[in-house]
Write a protein that holds these residues in place. Structure first.
Motif, PDB file in Angstrom:
ATOM      1  N   LEU A 130       3.436   9.180 -32.678  1.00 12.88           N
ATOM      2  CA  LEU A 130       2.229   8.442 -33.049  1.00 12.88           C
ATOM      3  C   LEU A 130       2.260   6.996 -32.569  1.00 12.88           C
ATOM      4  O   LEU A 130       1.282   6.268 -32.743  1.00 12.88           O
ATOM      5  CB  LEU A 130       2.055   8.467 -34.576  1.00 12.88           C
ATOM      6  N   GLY A 131       3.386   6.568 -31.987  1.00 12.51           N
ATOM      7  CA  GLY A 131       3.508   5.195 -31.512  1.00 12.51           C
ATOM      8  C   GLY A 131       3.853   4.200 -32.600  1.00 12.51           C
ATOM      9  O   GLY A 131       3.562   3.010 -32.468  1.00 12.51           O
ATOM     10  N   ILE A 132       4.489   4.663 -33.667  1.00 11.24           N
ATOM     11  CA  ILE A 132       4.855   3.787 -34.777  1.00 11.24           C
ATOM     12  C   ILE A 132       6.325   3.420 -34.655  1.00 11.24           C
ATOM     13  O   ILE A 132       7.180   4.293 -34.510  1.00 11.24           O
ATOM     14  CB  ILE A 132       4.610   4.483 -36.133  1.00 11.24           C
ATOM     15  N   SER A 133       6.620   2.147 -34.737  1.00  9.60           N
ATOM     16  CA  SER A 133       8.006   1.693 -34.696  1.00  9.60           C
ATOM     17  C   SER A 133       8.525   1.499 -36.117  1.00  9.60           C
ATOM     18  O   SER A 133       7.759   1.394 -37.070  1.00  9.60           O
ATOM     19  CB  SER A 133       8.106   0.373 -33.926  1.00  9.60           C
ATOM     20  N   GLY A 134       9.832   1.465 -36.247  1.00  7.39           N
ATOM     21  CA  GLY A 134      10.442   1.273 -37.557  1.00  7.39           C
ATOM     22  C   GLY A 134      11.090   2.540 -38.057  1.00  7.39           C
ATOM     23  O   GLY A 134      10.861   3.638 -37.539  1.00  7.39           O
TER      24      GLY A 134
END
Length: 506
Positions: A130-134
């Motif tokens: 989804l392109g989420i970092s962390g």
């Protein structure tokens, strides 16, 4: 041979070639069948395990022993999606007629049920797609990746317990107005809210943009559609995954794809259900017959009786015998013709069935959401768009008959309290202590929001109160009610008391 031995034999003899479905080709009545070959694994292995364990436990389906479901499935049991036709038709019912021969299908099939726990690695894989970092952190029973600092950006929440229901959205952390609550994706930090309208991505481009997410979910072989558009410019991609080699219904993944190809919202399940007990199943013809039995009409509604014609009288106003024209004999009573309303005389709706596919449909079984072997029929009415009607394929002797509802005690006057509604979304306002809770409800009811605060979560509950003496039309609308917490929400997830699931923030 005893009934138990007969069932075991039917379960152990799995057809080498399973007719999974049929499609009507052109107008010549030729059907094309797809097959799945058995190789000693999957259903065959499950059948052997079932043989060792004995007959499977009968299924107690909530909402009936095998009732039809049209349109999309809703949380809480079988239902009809907004805009979809009622599979039962109007007061005179519906007759579904197959346009050609129907397949027999397999002799047995397994239910699939959620098992296990979602891991941090599985959440991370979805987040990267989804392109989420962390990195995900476990808050109570919910894995979460959320924005830092001002609360703006992407948020992903995944239930730790299988099947791992997940929600994903962009939000800006501050007041966003009604637009965000009603489904529009809020922009990431630094971007302005997209203007309404514009040209959405093509269906092909939206499917391509959704492909990496579906692959991360293990659903790259799903049936994908992208015909819907929201907000004038956001393409809606829906994917029905394949589980155990069979198509599914009511277990879909949904993604909202913006014009730039970025996923701005989504929901679905992360963990594929595991194969469970194997049940004998019926063919499509028997399932269609049962579907027509379910789709019988309820009869005239809203009419108490037929109007009675005034008694016949002569020119002087005296009673007249309708048969002879003379004065009626003492004690004579005029015969009353049978009462028939226009609805009584109308024929049932006739709807052609153009496809029958053996698959798995989501059903609530003893309070647990399972995928149950079912026949998925494509109904193609002459005056509307095609739609899917589902009928459980499990043999009737393995379905618990629906119990008759026990009489409920009459509530005391003025007590119109109902069960809690399902919460759709929540937004944090002000200093972090005020929650704006959005849900669907009836126009004639009043609602309040209750919050139960715990160190690791906040549970919200919608309490509905109606007037039992008031006649009300059945129209739903969306409501937003606020509740004030004792302390700021912070990192605690909001959990819906009605469904037990994490509520997406907007």
């Amino acid at each position: 041979m005893s009934g138990t031995e007969n069932v075991r034999r039917r379960r152990s003899v799995i057809a080498a070639s399973v007719a999974a479905g049929v499609l009507l080709a052109g107008g010549g009545g030729v059907y094309l069948a797809t097959t799945a070959s058995g190789d000693g694994t999957g259903a065959g292995a499950a059948a052997k395990a079932a043989d060792a364990a004995g007959p499977p436990t009968p299924l107690r389906l909530e909402g009936g022993s095998g009732d039809a479901t049209g349109g999309g499935d809703t949380r809480g049991g079988p239902g009809i999606a907004p805009g979809e036709p009622d599979p039962g038709g109007g007061p005179n019912g519906t007759v579904y007629t197959a346009k050609g021969p129907l397949p027999q299908g397999p002799s047995s099939a397994a239910v699939h049920r959620p098992e296990g726990l979602v891991t941090s690695a599985e959440v991370t894989r979805l987040a990267e797609a989804l392109g989420i970092s962390g990195s995900p952190s476990l808050v109570g029973e919910v894995w979460t990746i959320r924005p830092e600092k001002d609360g703006s950006g992407a948020r992903l929440d995944v239930a730790r317990k299988a099947p791992g229901n997940w929600t994903y959205s962009w939000y800006d952390g501050g007041p966003a107005g009604d637009a965000c609550l009603k489904g529009r994706a809020c922009p990431p930090p630094g971007e302005s809210k997209p203007a309404p309208g514009g040209t959405p991505l093509s269906e092909a481009a939206a499917k391509a943009a959704a492909a990496p997410v579906l692959k991360a979910l293990g659903q790259d072989d799903a049936k994908v559609t992208a015909t819907g558009v929201v907000n004038g410019s956001v393409r809606v991609v829906n994917a029905d995954p394949v589980v155990g080699g069979l198509p599914t219904y009511g277990w879909s993944t949904g993604l909202h794809i913006a014009r730039d190809g970025r996923a701005v919202a989504g929901s679905g399940t992360l963990k594929e259900p595991a194969e469970g007990a194997v049940y004998p199943v019926i063919g499509a013809s028997k399932a269609l017959a049962a579907l027509n039995e379910d789709a019988k009409g309820t009869g005239p509604i809203g009419v108490g009786h037929c109007p009675t014609a005034p008694p016949a009288v002569d020119g002087n106003g005296r009673p007249e015998d309708a048969r002879t024209g003379g004065t009626p004999a003492p004690g004579h009573v005029e015969p009353t013709p049978p009462c028939q309303t226009i609805v009584d005389r109308a024929a049932p709706d006739q709807v052609p069935v153009t496809a029958a596919v053996f698959g798995l449909a989501a059903r609530d079984v003893d309070g647990e959401r399972l995928l149950v072997p079912s026949w998925l029929f494509t109904a193609d009415p002459a005056d509307g768009a095609p739609y899917t009607v589902v009928r459980t394929a499990v043999a009737p002797e393995y379905l618990v008959p629906p119990s008759k509802p026990s009489p409920e005690p009459t509530p005391p006057p003025g007590d119109g309290t109902q069960t809690a509604r399902v919460v759709e979304s929540v937004r944090v306002q002000g200093d972090g202590r005020e929650l704006a809770v959005t849900f669907w409800g009836g126009v004639c009811s009043t609602y309040t929001v209750k919050a139960d605060e715990q160190p690791d979560r906040v549970t919200v509950r919608i309490v509905e109160k109606t007037d039992p003496d008031r006649v009300c039309i059945m129209i739903a609308k969306d409501f937003t009610k606020t509740v004030t917490l004792k302390s700021p929400l912070g990192d605690r997830p909001v959990v819906d008391a009605a469904s037990g699931e994490a509520v997406p923030r907007r």
